[in-house]
Design an enzyme around this catalytic site. Structure first.
Site, mmCIF file in Angstrom:
data_model
loop_
_atom_site.group_PDB
_atom_site.id
_atom_site.type_symbol
_atom_site.label_atom_id
_atom_site.label_comp_id
_atom_site.label_asym_id
_atom_site.label_seq_id
_atom_site.Cartn_x
_atom_site.Cartn_y
_atom_site.Cartn_z
ATOM 1 N N HIS A 218 -6.184 -14.249 1.457
ATOM 2 C CA HIS A 218 -5.746 -13.336 2.516
ATOM 3 C C HIS A 218 -6.769 -13.118 3.630
ATOM 4 O O HIS A 218 -6.468 -12.446 4.604
ATOM 5 C CB HIS A 218 -5.362 -11.964 1.937
ATOM 6 C CG HIS A 218 -6.555 -11.118 1.595
ATOM 7 N ND1 HIS A 218 -7.266 -11.283 0.452
ATOM 8 C CD2 HIS A 218 -7.152 -10.115 2.266
ATOM 9 C CE1 HIS A 218 -8.260 -10.418 0.409
ATOM 10 N NE2 HIS A 218 -8.225 -9.699 1.506
HETATM 11 C C1 UD1 Z 1 -7.293 -5.182 4.084
HETATM 12 C C2 UD1 Z 1 -8.797 -4.963 4.156
HETATM 13 C C3 UD1 Z 1 -9.509 -5.991 3.296
HETATM 14 C C4 UD1 Z 1 -8.944 -6.010 1.890
HETATM 15 C C5 UD1 Z 1 -7.448 -6.237 1.950
HETATM 16 C C6 UD1 Z 1 -6.840 -6.260 0.570
HETATM 17 C C7 UD1 Z 1 -9.707 -4.098 6.285
HETATM 18 C C8 UD1 Z 1 -10.424 -4.469 7.507
HETATM 19 N N1 UD1 Z 1 -9.287 -5.147 5.523
HETATM 20 O O1 UD1 Z 1 -7.001 -6.404 4.693
HETATM 21 O O2 UD1 Z 1 -10.879 -5.658 3.244
HETATM 22 O O3 UD1 Z 1 -9.563 -7.047 1.147
HETATM 23 O O4 UD1 Z 1 -6.865 -5.183 2.736
HETATM 24 O O5 UD1 Z 1 -5.466 -6.298 0.586
HETATM 25 O O6 UD1 Z 1 -9.522 -2.932 6.014
HETATM 26 N N2 UD1 Z 1 0.800 -5.291 5.311
HETATM 27 C C9 UD1 Z 1 2.034 -5.092 4.749
HETATM 28 N N3 UD1 Z 1 2.142 -4.197 3.750
HETATM 29 C C10 UD1 Z 1 1.088 -3.475 3.301
HETATM 30 C C11 UD1 Z 1 -0.176 -3.698 3.886
HETATM 31 C C12 UD1 Z 1 -0.297 -4.620 4.882
HETATM 32 O O7 UD1 Z 1 3.017 -5.718 5.142
HETATM 33 O O8 UD1 Z 1 1.241 -2.651 2.394
HETATM 34 C C13 UD1 Z 1 0.658 -6.246 6.422
HETATM 35 C C14 UD1 Z 1 0.184 -5.544 7.678
HETATM 36 O O9 UD1 Z 1 1.250 -5.151 8.436
HETATM 37 C C15 UD1 Z 1 -0.647 -6.589 8.345
HETATM 38 C C16 UD1 Z 1 -1.130 -7.457 7.220
HETATM 39 O O10 UD1 Z 1 -0.344 -7.181 6.088
HETATM 40 O O11 UD1 Z 1 0.103 -7.364 9.227
HETATM 41 C C17 UD1 Z 1 -2.560 -7.197 6.925
HETATM 42 O O12 UD1 Z 1 -2.802 -5.848 6.523
HETATM 43 P P1 UD1 Z 1 -4.130 -5.070 6.950
HETATM 44 O O13 UD1 Z 1 -4.141 -3.728 6.340
HETATM 45 O O14 UD1 Z 1 -4.303 -5.189 8.410
HETATM 46 O O15 UD1 Z 1 -5.339 -5.867 6.398
HETATM 47 P P2 UD1 Z 1 -5.508 -6.739 5.124
HETATM 48 O O16 UD1 Z 1 -5.500 -8.168 5.544
HETATM 49 O O17 UD1 Z 1 -4.555 -6.302 4.045
#
Ligand code: UD1
Length: 380
Positions: A218
């Site tokens: 990820h």
């Molecule tokens: C975040 C953390 C990372 C951690 C990871 C574990 C930061 C900078 N990054 O990254 O350190 O290792 O989480 O999962 O804080 N999304 C969903 N559903 C959710 C959560 C996210 O659909 O419940 C989608 C969001 O809309 C986004 C993408 O997934 O487009 C990424 O989510 P985001 O919270 O931005 O960062 P992560 O890549 O999950």
């Protein structure tokens, strides 16, 4: 409440925070310490499978407050957490704010607290990848700079902190709360075959009876660029011709795969993709896997604690002890190197490794004791 008036506000936001906070909430709630832990969930991760199942499985109390921030750009998400966290601070008036890990929620809530003169406690301090293009590295460095108490999981972390000018008296080597949770839940881990069968629904899923590998992916550096992502997926497909792979797909990765036009069938018949899994499912898969391929921080630690060979698809790690003592090997993203590393593990069983110092299931108890000593002036 009257008996335990001193509040420690504990923050979670994203999936890797949940397994870290669970044992801390329990340890702080020990009546011997006379603290009241108050749980705030920022809502950075909001999907059911990124959140709810963890609260249930890890027996974490419902958050006292859910800020419901959801996703957004880094600036947006961080700013939104800060705006919504400030009134909670004003209402709760905690003695200290405890944050874990390195996600945007960690730095956002630390900044709000420190500017209000409330001490910040950082659990998992001092880890450094040395790579400042990683958003998490920025969160780590900045959170540590403004923390009053810094709890570390491995000895090298104190060296990093002291090099950055942190007073050694604030640093406490306590072990790894993520491993507290792992040991605490091992007996509830679900058998891998059961997870695959349940998740496969009509197709029945791949035959994993002769062994399987587990994949998680990820990191923005691996999934945001379509060429890098395509290279990694092609390489996984090749490995799956020797060993079936189970691949729970993070929402970020799913979005990027869809945007780049990948479907599950492009991965071939021997890669089994699922939605993100619950903790007990993941633990069972990790424990039984012949090898794990990952770019996660937590999974590097969990495989070391379980003695399962891990190939890390990154050029650096902020958790060097998993390489020096554990079962982890840093391989990067070059497909030839990944294939060769997987081949070697399948041929030899991989590095033996050992469980690092103080990864013994009792880190949270040590943390609670230090917090008690530090802020005992206010505990009657
Ligand atoms: C975040 C953390 C990372 C951690 C990871 C574990 C930061 C900078 N990054 O990254 O350190 O290792 O989480 O999962 O804080 N999304 C969903 N559903 C959710 C959560 C996210 O659909 O419940 C989608 C969001 O809309 C986004 C993408 O997934 O487009 C990424 O989510 P985001 O919270 O931005 O960062 P992560 O890549 O999950």
């Amino acid at each position: 409440m009257e008996d335990n008036p001193v509040k420690v506000l504990c923050v979670v936001g994203a999936r890797p925070n949940f397994m870290k906070i669970a044992p801390i909430i329990r340890a702080l709630g020990n009546p011997a310490f006379r603290f009241t832990p108050v749980l705030v969930h920022t809502g950075q991760h909001y999907d059911n499978d990124m959140k709810h199942s963890f609260f249930e499985q890890l027996n974490i109390p419902e958050p006292d407050t859910d800020l419901g921030v959801g996703s957004g750009s880094h600036a947006n998400q961080t700013a939104e957490i800060m705006k919504r966290f400030e009134p909670v601070m004003d209402a709760e008036r905690p003695r200290a704010v405890l944050v874990v890990g390195d996600v945007n929620s960690t730095i956002a809530c630390s900044l709000v607290a420190v500017k209000k003169g409330v001490p910040v406690i950082h659990v998992e301090a001092g880890l450094r990848s040395g790579d400042r293009t990683m958003p998490e590295e920025i969160n780590r460095v900045l959170t540590d700079q403004i923390s009053d108490l810094l709890f570390t999981t491995e000895r090298t972390a104190a060296d990093n902190l002291i090099r950055e000018g942190i007073d050694p008296a604030r640093i406490h080597f306590v072990g790894n709360v993520m491993i507290d949770t792992l040991f605490d839940n091992l007996e509830r881990a679900l058998p891998a075959a059961e997870t695959v069968r349940a998740r496969a629904e009509s197709t029945g899923g791949p035959d994993i009876s002769a062994g399987f590998g587990l994949v998680t992916l990820h990191r923005p550096s691996n999934v945001d660029d379509p060429d890098t992502l395509a290279g990694l997926l092609k390489c996984l497909r090749e490995i799956s011709e020797q060993l079936p792979l189970v691949f729970p797909v993070h929402p970020r990765t799913r979005q990027r795969m869809e945007a780049a036009g990948f479907t599950s069938s492009d991965l071939g018949p021997a890669i089994f993709t699922t939605a993100p899994l619950g903790y007990h499912e993941m633990l069972g898969l990790m424990r039984e896997a012949r090898l794990v391929l990952t770019d996660s921080g937590g999974v590097q630690e969990e495989t070391t604690a379980l003695g399962v060979p891990c190939i890390t698809l990154r050029d650096n790690t902020e958790r060097p002890i998993t390489v020096d003592q554990g079962t982890n090997t840093l391989i990067g993203t070059d497909p030839d190197r990944i294939r060769e590393a997987a081949r070697q593990i399948l041929a030899t069983g991989g590095k033996a490794g050992r469980v690092p110092e103080l990864w013994d299931g009792r880190a949270a108890e040590r943390i609670a004791a230090v917090i008690h000593d530090r802020y005992q002036d206010t505990v009657q």
